[in-house]
Design a protein around this motif. Structure first.
Motif, PDB file in Angstrom:
ATOM      1  N   CYS A 197     -20.175 -18.590 -21.798  1.00 45.39           N
ATOM      2  CA  CYS A 197     -20.228 -17.221 -22.333  1.00 45.39           C
ATOM      3  C   CYS A 197     -20.665 -17.200 -23.797  1.00 45.39           C
ATOM      4  N   LEU A 198     -21.258 -18.280 -24.285  1.00 46.79           N
ATOM      5  CA  LEU A 198     -21.679 -18.354 -25.686  1.00 46.79           C
ATOM      6  C   LEU A 198     -22.610 -17.188 -26.026  1.00 46.79           C
ATOM      7  N   PRO A 199     -22.229 -16.323 -26.987  1.00 48.69           N
ATOM      8  CA  PRO A 199     -23.118 -15.225 -27.352  1.00 48.69           C
ATOM      9  C   PRO A 199     -24.359 -15.732 -28.101  1.00 48.69           C
ATOM     10  N   GLN A 200     -25.515 -15.099 -27.831  1.00 50.20           N
ATOM     11  CA  GLN A 200     -26.765 -15.492 -28.497  1.00 50.20           C
ATOM     12  C   GLN A 200     -26.622 -15.419 -30.020  1.00 50.20           C
ATOM     13  N   ALA A 201     -25.871 -14.418 -30.508  1.00 50.85           N
ATOM     14  CA  ALA A 201     -25.751 -14.241 -31.963  1.00 50.85           C
ATOM     15  C   ALA A 201     -25.031 -15.431 -32.599  1.00 50.85           C
ATOM     16  N   ALA A 202     -24.048 -15.989 -31.890  1.00 51.95           N
ATOM     17  CA  ALA A 202     -23.316 -17.141 -32.435  1.00 51.95           C
ATOM     18  C   ALA A 202     -24.234 -18.367 -32.467  1.00 51.95           C
ATOM     19  N   LEU A 203     -25.052 -18.516 -31.435  1.00 48.02           N
ATOM     20  CA  LEU A 203     -26.016 -19.623 -31.391  1.00 48.02           C
ATOM     21  C   LEU A 203     -27.019 -19.486 -32.544  1.00 48.02           C
ATOM     22  N   SER A 204     -27.504 -18.283 -32.767  1.00 43.82           N
ATOM     23  CA  SER A 204     -28.444 -18.045 -33.878  1.00 43.82           C
ATOM     24  C   SER A 204     -27.796 -18.371 -35.218  1.00 43.82           C
ATOM     25  N   ARG A 205     -26.531 -17.957 -35.373  1.00 46.87           N
ATOM     26  CA  ARG A 205     -25.816 -18.196 -36.626  1.00 46.87           C
ATOM     27  C   ARG A 205     -25.736 -19.695 -36.922  1.00 46.87           C
ATOM     28  N   LEU A 206     -25.425 -20.477 -35.882  1.00 48.60           N
ATOM     29  CA  LEU A 206     -25.304 -21.927 -36.067  1.00 48.60           C
ATOM     30  C   LEU A 206     -26.637 -22.524 -36.506  1.00 48.60           C
ATOM     31  N   ILE A 207     -27.720 -22.120 -35.819  1.00 49.11           N
ATOM     32  CA  ILE A 207     -29.039 -22.672 -36.153  1.00 49.11           C
ATOM     33  C   ILE A 207     -29.436 -22.253 -37.571  1.00 49.11           C
ATOM     34  N   ASP A 208     -29.199 -20.987 -37.900  1.00 43.37           N
ATOM     35  CA  ASP A 208     -29.604 -20.484 -39.222  1.00 43.37           C
ATOM     36  C   ASP A 208     -28.828 -21.163 -40.343  1.00 43.37           C
ATOM     37  N   GLN A 209     -27.512 -21.339 -40.141  1.00 39.15           N
ATOM     38  CA  GLN A 209     -26.676 -21.844 -41.243  1.00 39.15           C
ATOM     39  C   GLN A 209     -26.617 -23.367 -41.311  1.00 39.15           C
ATOM     40  N   ALA A 210     -26.657 -24.033 -40.148  1.00 42.59           N
ATOM     41  CA  ALA A 210     -26.481 -25.494 -40.153  1.00 42.59           C
ATOM     42  C   ALA A 210     -27.781 -26.246 -39.857  1.00 42.59           C
TER      43      ALA A 210
ATOM     44  N   LEU B 157     -16.353 -11.560 -18.840  1.00 39.94           N
ATOM     45  CA  LEU B 157     -17.340 -11.710 -19.923  1.00 39.94           C
ATOM     46  C   LEU B 157     -18.763 -11.815 -19.368  1.00 39.94           C
ATOM     47  N   LEU B 158     -18.905 -12.553 -18.259  1.00 39.83           N
ATOM     48  CA  LEU B 158     -20.247 -12.720 -17.680  1.00 39.83           C
ATOM     49  C   LEU B 158     -20.719 -11.421 -17.027  1.00 39.83           C
ATOM     50  N   ALA B 159     -19.782 -10.635 -16.498  1.00 42.97           N
ATOM     51  CA  ALA B 159     -20.155  -9.347 -15.890  1.00 42.97           C
ATOM     52  C   ALA B 159     -20.671  -8.389 -16.969  1.00 42.97           C
ATOM     53  N   GLU B 160     -20.081  -8.494 -18.159  1.00 43.06           N
ATOM     54  CA  GLU B 160     -20.467  -7.627 -19.271  1.00 43.06           C
ATOM     55  C   GLU B 160     -21.901  -7.892 -19.729  1.00 43.06           C
ATOM     56  N   LYS B 161     -22.312  -9.169 -19.610  1.00 39.37           N
ATOM     57  CA  LYS B 161     -23.678  -9.532 -20.008  1.00 39.37           C
ATOM     58  C   LYS B 161     -24.662  -8.795 -19.139  1.00 39.37           C
TER      59      LYS B 161
END
Ligand code: C5P
Length: 241
Positions: free
Chosen positions: A125-138, A237-241
């Motif tokens: 259920c990893l949100p795309q925004a959290a993945l983007s944040r990791l790539i952008d910051q780290a 969570l997956l249904a919400e996506k």
């Protein structure tokens, strides 16, 4: 891809999926549990397939596991990302990741300067925004970084008698999540340690080298399917996506 003489750093997802998931108790590895018509592993792969900054997703399976046959079933055929299946899983999660990183480098699928993002197959259920944040910051940090959330509950240390021994101050404490992002060469060096027994995530192996990875704000929805009761929330969570 050259850029002014320098190679562009790629972001490669490495998904250890060689565990049996005993605590989940589904009678099969939890990455193969079906939720809303797709396996947990497919849900996870789709997250990386949909992200424009991920160039490749490598799934590390147990050597004798041929349940997950084809990348096409994971929706990669129309996505910009590609996937590879590596049958080199080990006895522990750390060994699985070590084998996966070594194989990516040996086969030239990753260069030493590329970023590897290690992500649990069971965190679907990893949100795309959290993945983007990791790539952008780290993504450009030499020490790499991980998604994590500050501890919200009051923490108790128990005595062997089952009574509370002490309350542990939670200030400055974080719960580690995945993805955990590191330059491939750093991750390979960290996981070359002879004893990986105490290594429950990649950051701890990197910390053992004296390197301090960055903490990046994660997301409470990025939970790991671990116990049977987690499935209820993951379904919602997956249904919400
Ligand atoms: O069991 P646990 O939830 O801690 O596993 C976390 C991740 O590590 C899962 O994606 C699981 O498949 C993977 N794993 C692995 N090889 C092992 C043990 C666990 O790839 N030997």
């Amino acid at each position: 891809m050259a850029n002014g003489g320098r190679r562009v750093k790629r972001n490669i997802a490495l998904i250890p999926a060689a565990g049996v998931g005993e605590r989940f108790g589904a009678g099969k590895p939890k990455q193969y549990v079906e939720i809303h018509g797709k396996t947990v592993l497919q849900h996870t792969l789709d997250i990386f397939a949909a992200h424009p900054q991920i160039t490749l997703a490598a799934v590390v399976l147990a050597p004798d596991d041929h349940t997950f046959q084809s990348a096409e079933t994971a929706g990669f055929q129309t996505a910009p990302a590609k996937t590879v299946l590596l049958h080199c899983g080990g006895a522990s999660r750390a060994e699985t990741v070590r084998n996966g990183v070594n194989t990516l480098l040996e086969r030239g699928l990753a260069a030493p300067g590329d970023n590897i993002l290690v992500h649990d197959a069971a965190r679907c259920c990893l949100p795309q925004a959290a993945l983007s944040r990791l790539i952008d910051q780290a993504g450009s940090h030499p020490n790499g970084g991980i998604l994590a959330v500050p501890v919200a509950d009051t923490l108790k240390r128990s005595g062997s008698d089952g009574l509370i021994e002490t309350t542990v101050p939670r200030s400055g404490l974080w719960q580690a999540q995945t993805p955990q992002l590191f330059p491939a060469a750093l991750l390979q060096r960290a996981l070359a340690a002879p004893d990986l027994g105490a290594v429950t995530d990649e950051a701890s192996a990197v910390e053992m080298l004296g390197v301090r990875p960055l903490l990046v704000q994660g997301d409470s929805r990025n939970l790991k399917l671990t116990l049977p009761q987690d499935e209820y929330i993951v379904r919602l969570l997956l249904a919400e996506k």
